[in-house]
Design a protein around this motif. Sequence first.
Motif, PDB file in Angstrom:
ATOM      1  N   TYR A 175      25.496  10.717  68.774  1.00  0.00           N
ATOM      2  CA  TYR A 175      25.608  11.695  69.988  1.00  0.00           C
ATOM      3  C   TYR A 175      24.581  12.275  69.753  1.00  0.00           C
ATOM      4  O   TYR A 175      23.946  12.694  69.138  1.00  0.00           O
ATOM      5  N   GLY A 176      24.302  12.956  70.842  1.00  0.00           N
ATOM      6  CA  GLY A 176      23.672  14.046  71.286  1.00  0.00           C
ATOM      7  C   GLY A 176      22.039  13.179  70.969  1.00  0.00           C
ATOM      8  O   GLY A 176      22.100  12.175  71.289  1.00  0.00           O
ATOM      9  N   LYS A 177      21.132  14.193  71.130  1.00  0.00           N
ATOM     10  CA  LYS A 177      19.483  13.972  70.659  1.00  0.00           C
ATOM     11  C   LYS A 177      19.075  13.788  69.937  1.00  0.00           C
ATOM     12  O   LYS A 177      19.121  15.508  69.674  1.00  0.00           O
ATOM     13  N   THR A 178      17.492  13.582  69.158  1.00  0.00           N
ATOM     14  CA  THR A 178      16.944  14.403  68.524  1.00  0.00           C
ATOM     15  C   THR A 178      16.073  15.841  69.017  1.00  0.00           C
ATOM     16  O   THR A 178      15.628  15.933  70.075  1.00  0.00           O
ATOM     17  N   LYS A 179      16.561  16.785  67.831  1.00  0.00           N
ATOM     18  CA  LYS A 179      16.052  17.908  67.968  1.00  0.00           C
ATOM     19  C   LYS A 179      13.952  17.904  67.997  1.00  0.00           C
ATOM     20  O   LYS A 179      13.600  19.241  68.190  1.00  0.00           O
ATOM     21  N   PHE A 180      13.564  16.725  67.300  1.00  0.00           N
ATOM     22  CA  PHE A 180      11.954  17.251  67.319  1.00  0.00           C
ATOM     23  C   PHE A 180      11.179  16.186  68.688  1.00  0.00           C
ATOM     24  O   PHE A 180      12.060  15.154  68.496  1.00  0.00           O
ATOM     25  N   GLY A 181      10.220  17.179  68.839  1.00  0.00           N
ATOM     26  CA  GLY A 181       9.606  15.816  70.025  1.00  0.00           C
ATOM     27  C   GLY A 181       8.156  15.630  69.400  1.00  0.00           C
ATOM     28  O   GLY A 181       8.373  15.378  68.667  1.00  0.00           O
ATOM     29  N   LEU A 182       7.205  15.200  70.311  1.00  0.00           N
ATOM     30  CA  LEU A 182       6.129  14.410  69.661  1.00  0.00           C
ATOM     31  C   LEU A 182       4.953  15.377  69.069  1.00  0.00           C
ATOM     32  O   LEU A 182       4.206  14.822  68.259  1.00  0.00           O
ATOM     33  N   ASP A 183       5.568  16.549  69.004  1.00  0.00           N
ATOM     34  CA  ASP A 183       4.532  17.414  68.782  1.00  0.00           C
ATOM     35  C   ASP A 183       5.221  18.008  66.957  1.00  0.00           C
ATOM     36  O   ASP A 183       4.479  19.207  66.524  1.00  0.00           O
ATOM     37  N   ARG A 184       5.597  17.252  66.798  1.00  0.00           N
ATOM     38  CA  ARG A 184       6.405  16.639  65.425  1.00  0.00           C
ATOM     39  C   ARG A 184       5.323  16.599  64.024  1.00  0.00           C
ATOM     40  O   ARG A 184       4.627  16.619  63.020  1.00  0.00           O
ATOM     41  N   PHE A 185       4.533  15.374  65.375  1.00  0.00           N
ATOM     42  CA  PHE A 185       3.368  14.667  64.719  1.00  0.00           C
ATOM     43  C   PHE A 185       2.005  15.884  64.154  1.00  0.00           C
ATOM     44  O   PHE A 185       1.059  15.398  62.963  1.00  0.00           O
TER      45      PHE A 185
END
Length: 316
Positions: free
Chosen positions: A202-212
């Motif tokens: 369910y839902g979607k990840t809370k972290f975007g590409l800025d995680r890297f």
Amino acid sequence: MDISVVIPLYNEAESLPELFSWIERVMDEHHFTYEIIFVDDGSTDDSWKIIEGFKQRSACVHGIRFRRNYGKSPGLHCGFQRAQGDVVITMDADLQDSPDEIPELYRMIKEDGYDLVSGWKKKRYDPLSKTIPTKLFNATARKISGIHNLHDFNCGLKAYKNIVVKNIEVYNDMHRYIPYLAKIAGFNKIGEKVVHHQARKYGKTKFGLDRFVNGYLDLITLWFTSKFGKKPMHFFGLWGSVMFFLSFLSLVAVLTAKLFSLWAGSPRPLVASSPFFYIALTGMIVGTQLFLAGFIGELISRNSPNRNNYKIADEI
Ligand code: UDP
Ligand code: MG
């Protein structure tokens, strides 16, 4: 109490009921005494209401609700402070981690004597855009932290001895480096267990590409503060000295060339036309700056409230 399960969550209302009954089932099957600490990181959906519902059903449930969204690390930190079980287990709320792993993780801490066991999502169900950079990231983290046996630093599913979580401070986005934090705090027996991983239901990840980007910056911060946090001059002073030394050599080169041309009576070029002149100049400026940074760093570290905060293992 045997186990504290700490679950940081942000807008995971759909997953929570399934997750809770699954954990309850596993705990009851294995006759563990346990608590589940849900840390609601400022959710804007019904997550908190659902947690309140769990609390009414079971005395094993505790909840902490942040007034706004602070991030996964602050969530873990507050959960850790509250945890009372001998073994503390963290897992994500999105059902990507399986509660069926709990008994084996518990056994590894209790019987094999690990301080920390990290899950390894050997077969991952995440998009390629995430798995490939993650490989690179883990390789760097292994190298810098010196924990060579870990494949997956940032797995949400981990188990700890209680004493470990009380001795580490997870802040910013440092949840990616908890094994490294544990090592810095003096806990060296760090193990790994291959765990099942599932696609997000369910839902979607809370972290975007800025995680890297953030992930790497945090790693550098951690490396620097653990190595030089208490003695910044050892870092800045060293590089300042190197700069001054290069600058001195360049100065000697400039002067010798000038004196030689004077002595030989040949045409005399201006010192400013030699590249060494500029190296000498910038070397001095950068060197002074580095020493200043070092002095300021020392002043700050002398004044920091935890300057004498050493982790004592035993006293008799
Ligand atoms: N999470 C949180 N605060 C945040 C972002 C995430 O508590 O600001 C929680 C999230 O609800 C989940 C866990 O951290 O339980 C891992 O997040 P996610 O599944 O989005 O990360 P991924 O699996 O994509 O790495
Ligand atoms: Mg997830």
